[in-house]
Write a protein that holds these residues in place. Structure first.
Motif, PDB file in Angstrom:
ATOM      1  N   THR A   1       0.859  -1.177   0.000  1.00  0.00           N
ATOM      2  CA  THR A   1       0.000   0.000   0.000  1.00  0.00           C
ATOM      3  C   THR A   1       0.899   1.231   0.000  1.00  0.00           C
ATOM      4  OG1 THR A   1      -0.041   0.192   2.409  1.00  0.00           O
ATOM      5  CG2 THR A   1      -1.733  -1.235   1.391  1.00  0.00           C
ATOM      6  N   GLU A   2       0.333   2.390  -0.224  1.00  0.00           N
ATOM      7  CA  GLU A   2       1.126   3.631  -0.208  1.00  0.00           C
ATOM      8  C   GLU A   2       1.780   3.843   1.150  1.00  0.00           C
ATOM      9  OE1 GLU A   2       2.041   5.540  -2.825  1.00  0.00           O
ATOM     10  OE2 GLU A   2       1.027   3.991  -3.972  1.00  0.00           O
ATOM     11  N   ALA A   3       1.058   3.552   2.225  1.00  0.00           N
ATOM     12  CA  ALA A   3       1.622   3.706   3.572  1.00  0.00           C
ATOM     13  C   ALA A   3       2.788   2.738   3.778  1.00  0.00           C
ATOM     14  CB  ALA A   3       0.548   3.478   4.630  1.00  0.00           C
ATOM     15  N   GLN A   4       2.650   1.510   3.289  1.00  0.00           N
ATOM     16  CA  GLN A   4       3.729   0.531   3.409  1.00  0.00           C
ATOM     17  C   GLN A   4       4.939   0.939   2.566  1.00  0.00           C
ATOM     18  OE1 GLN A   4       1.252  -2.781   2.215  1.00  0.00           O
ATOM     19  NE2 GLN A   4       1.374  -3.691   4.266  1.00  0.00           N
ATOM     20  N   LYS A   5       4.694   1.505   1.379  1.00  0.00           N
ATOM     21  CA  LYS A   5       5.784   1.982   0.535  1.00  0.00           C
ATOM     22  C   LYS A   5       6.550   3.101   1.234  1.00  0.00           C
ATOM     23  CE  LYS A   5       3.629   0.890  -3.902  1.00  0.00           C
ATOM     24  NZ  LYS A   5       3.024   1.430  -5.112  1.00  0.00           N
ATOM     25  N   ALA A   6       5.819   4.013   1.869  1.00  0.00           N
ATOM     26  CA  ALA A   6       6.461   5.115   2.585  1.00  0.00           C
ATOM     27  C   ALA A   6       7.284   4.586   3.754  1.00  0.00           C
ATOM     28  CB  ALA A   6       5.407   6.106   3.080  1.00  0.00           C
ATOM     29  N   LYS A   7       6.741   3.606   4.470  1.00  0.00           N
ATOM     30  CA  LYS A   7       7.480   3.003   5.592  1.00  0.00           C
ATOM     31  C   LYS A   7       8.735   2.294   5.083  1.00  0.00           C
ATOM     32  CE  LYS A   7       7.151  -0.189   9.424  1.00  0.00           C
ATOM     33  NZ  LYS A   7       6.527  -1.372   9.951  1.00  0.00           N
ATOM     34  N   ARG A   8       8.602   1.578   3.968  1.00  0.00           N
ATOM     35  CA  ARG A   8       9.744   0.870   3.373  1.00  0.00           C
ATOM     36  C   ARG A   8      10.841   1.853   2.997  1.00  0.00           C
ATOM     37  NH1 ARG A   8      10.825  -0.364  -2.285  1.00  0.00           N
ATOM     38  NH2 ARG A   8      12.447  -1.950  -2.373  1.00  0.00           N
TER      39      ARG A   8
ATOM     40  N   TYR B   1      10.131  -7.079   2.854  1.00  0.00           N
ATOM     41  CA  TYR B   1       9.758  -6.313   1.664  1.00  0.00           C
ATOM     42  C   TYR B   1      10.290  -6.872   0.352  1.00  0.00           C
ATOM     43  CZ  TYR B   1       8.310  -2.712   4.965  1.00  0.00           C
ATOM     44  OH  TYR B   1       7.687  -2.023   5.969  1.00  0.00           O
TER      45      TYR B   1
END
Length: 143
Positions: free
Chosen positions: A12-19, A65
């Protein structure tokens, strides 16, 4: 070359930002670990601890990831089109360490584990500490 994500690594976008935030922190710490591992004697507990912690963290990130492809610029490291590290000074020159030896990209693949990360740190230590100016970092990686 862009590595397509595995279906289990669709984020998700939030997961991409966290990654991306994690990748940026990993590369910031990567330089610190390289410096400590290269400067301190082998038996010193500080480099041993830093090496272990960094290796575990990077391996966990890859497990969570998937692999990552890093593009190397003169003073930047980029992942998925986003800058994840910028060399600010000669003392903080992680990108230049790779770029100046002709390495323009590298990947941490899903098979890259703690043992491989420790080997990577050992190779970089040899390269940094060598007095033989004919040593080539890319060649040391292949060996």
């Amino acid at each position: 070359m862009v590595m397509p994500p595995k279906p289990s690594y669709m984020l998700t976008e939030a997961q991409k930002a966290k990654r991306m935030a994690e990748i940026k922190a990993i590369f910031k710490d990567f330089l610190k670990v390289i410096k400590v591992v290269s400067l301190y004697p082998e038996g010193n507990p500080l480099p041993q601890s830093m090496r272990r912690n960094f290796s575990e963290r990077l391996a966990q990130h890859i497990e969570d990831y998937g692999g990552m492809l890093i593009q190397v610029g003169r003073d930047t490291l980029t992942c998925d089109g986003e800058t994840v590290y910028i060399d600010k000074t000669k003392e903080e020159a992680l990108a230049a360490l790779f770029f100046d030896t002709g390495i323009t990209s590298f990947a941490f693949l899903e098979s890259f584990d703690i043992e491989n990360i420790c080997k990577l740190l050992d190779v970089i230590k040899v390269y940094i500490n060598t007095t033989d100016k004919s040593q080539d970092l890319a060649n040391l990686f292949w060996e």
